[in-house]
Design an enzyme around this catalytic site. Structure first.
Site, PDB file in Angstrom:
ATOM      1  CD  GLU A   1      -2.998  -0.776  -0.163  1.00  0.00           C
ATOM      2  OE1 GLU A   1      -3.083   0.371  -0.648  1.00  0.00           O
ATOM      3  OE2 GLU A   1      -3.605  -1.754  -0.640  1.00  0.00           O
TER       4      GLU A   1
ATOM      5  CD  GLN B   1       1.839  10.502  -4.386  1.00  0.00           C
ATOM      6  OE1 GLN B   1       1.615  10.997  -5.480  1.00  0.00           O
ATOM      7  NE2 GLN B   1       1.486  11.079  -3.265  1.00  0.00           N
TER       8      GLN B   1
ATOM      9  CE1 TYR C   1      -6.919   3.005   0.012  1.00  0.00           C
ATOM     10  CE2 TYR C   1      -4.541   3.154   0.332  1.00  0.00           C
ATOM     11  CZ  TYR C   1      -5.638   2.542  -0.247  1.00  0.00           C
ATOM     12  OH  TYR C   1      -5.462   1.455  -1.049  1.00  0.00           O
TER      13      TYR C   1
ATOM     14  CG  ASP D   1      -7.439   4.511  -3.650  1.00  0.00           C
ATOM     15  OD1 ASP D   1      -8.649   4.532  -3.991  1.00  0.00           O
ATOM     16  OD2 ASP D   1      -6.598   3.787  -4.222  1.00  0.00           O
TER      17      ASP D   1
ATOM     18  CB  CYS E   1     -20.091   3.682 -18.698  1.00  0.00           C
ATOM     19  SG  CYS E   1     -19.422   5.211 -18.000  1.00  0.00           S
TER      20      CYS E   1
END
Ligand code: ADE
Length: 348
Positions: A36, A41, A119, A137, A199
């Site tokens: 994590e 980044q 987070y 996040d 979508c």
């Protein structure tokens, strides 16, 4: 309070479409923590080799707690944001000293460790211990903002709070880990940023308000970041025999403690460099341009020109004492250099 609809259709979707990632095969909080922190980044594909290498070298909290700083920086070389790994080592020492070497098993205990925010604590608590905490996040914020057609800046603290509370309320408490992974996965692979969500592949398409209102590419709203500061620098690959000059950056601030070639402020020409060295009693054997390079940090840009400067043996005495000379193979093996200098690495 904003309310999300029933999100449980993402559980079977996740079961079918999840990527096979190394940290999804473990419940070891240490390994999950490493993943994590690296994933903050940094893209998943880039993290995988770092993750494997780091855990091969430092397989336990105890190993991380006692590793030499040069080793952890070298293992992190190229990932950037080096304070992340320094904070991990601080936290590992806390685990060893204040928790008898046992990683905390509560959300609050995990959150209390250095470098672990809401987070990451939620991610570790849910993935390792199945505790019903959300892990919101940037990916998950985007998913939630689109599902709700949320029109405020998602990075504003009040927005984050509202969206996190909504995700927490929608989390099925008996599937905390899979739900959190599934939300992250949906954001990373389907509900994509920069106006290109897929979508038609989304298990939540039918209940997405952004989609219903035709706003899926316009949302989420993010405030414009402040413009980055620009710094101009002249990078010197200063060679003497088969060795290259390095210095260590200060213990705090940007790229703290990493190694770099000497750098002058501003952009200088070949003639200016020749004069610079001559004035200091050094007559370079060669000054040759190595080209331009640019590196973008979050809040800063470095605009660089590089030069190879070859100096004679007797010139070394006139250099500042912060510089030392390292043979090439030692640079590869021992010293962590920032990626910012990547363009000049082949010349070192
Ligand atoms: N990004 C942050 N955490 C992640 C995870 N556990 N899997 C994939 N991507 C992530």
């Amino acid at each position: 309070m904003v309310n999300l609809p029933d999100l449980t259709p993402i559980l079977p979707w996740y079961g079918k479409h999840r990527r096979d990632l190394p940290w999804r095969h473990t419940r070891d909080p240490y390994r999950i923590w490493v993943s994590e922190i690296m994933l903050q980044q940094t893209r998943v594909e880039a993290v995988i080799p770092y993750y494997e290498r780091f855990l091969d070298a430092l397989p336990t909290v105890a190993a991380l707690a006692t590793a030499p700083e040069a080793q952890i920086l070298k293992l992190w070389e190229g990932l950037g944001y080096y304070s992340r790994v320094r904070n991990m080592q601080k936290a590992a020492r806390t685990v060893m000293e204040a928790h008898n070497g046992v990683f905390p098993t509560t959300f609050e205990g995990i959150l209390s460790l250095c470098g672990i925010g809401e987070y990451t604590a939620g991610a570790i608590a849910s993935f390792a211990f199945d505790l019903p905490h959300p892990a919101v996040d940037g990916n998950v914020l985007r998913v939630a903002a689109r599902l709700l057609a949320f029109e405020d800046d998602i990075l504003a603290p009040t927005s984050k709070k509202q969206l996190t509370a909504a995700v927490a309320a929608a989390q099925p408490k008996d599937h905390a880990a899979d739900f959190n992974q599934a939300m992250i996965e949906l954001g990373a692979t389907v509900c994509l940023p920069n106006g290109v969500p897929k979508c038609e592949e989304c298990p939540l398409c039918a209940i997405c308000r952004a989609r219903a209102e035709g706003k899926e590419t316009a949302l989420p709203i993010r405030r414009k970041p402040a413009p980055r500061k620009k710094e101009h620098r002249t990078v010197l690959i200063l060679r003497c025999g088969d060795k290259v000059a390095l210095r260590q950056r200060p213990e705090s601030g940007l790229l703290a403690g990493l190694f770099e070639p000497p750098v002058l402020d501003g952009i200088h020409s070949e003639a200016e460099l020749l004069q610079f060295f001559t004035l200091r009693g050094i007559t370079p054997l060669r000054v040759a341009p190595l080209g331009d390079a640019k590196h973008i940090f979050t809040h800063l840009e470095w605009h660089m020109v590089g030069f190879e400067v070859i100096i004679p043996e007797d010139g070394v005495d006139f250099l500042p004492s912060e510089l030392f000379f390292a043979p090439r193979e030692e640079i590869d093996r021992r010293y962590a250099l920032p990626t910012a200098y990547r363009a000049y690495r082949p010349f070192m």
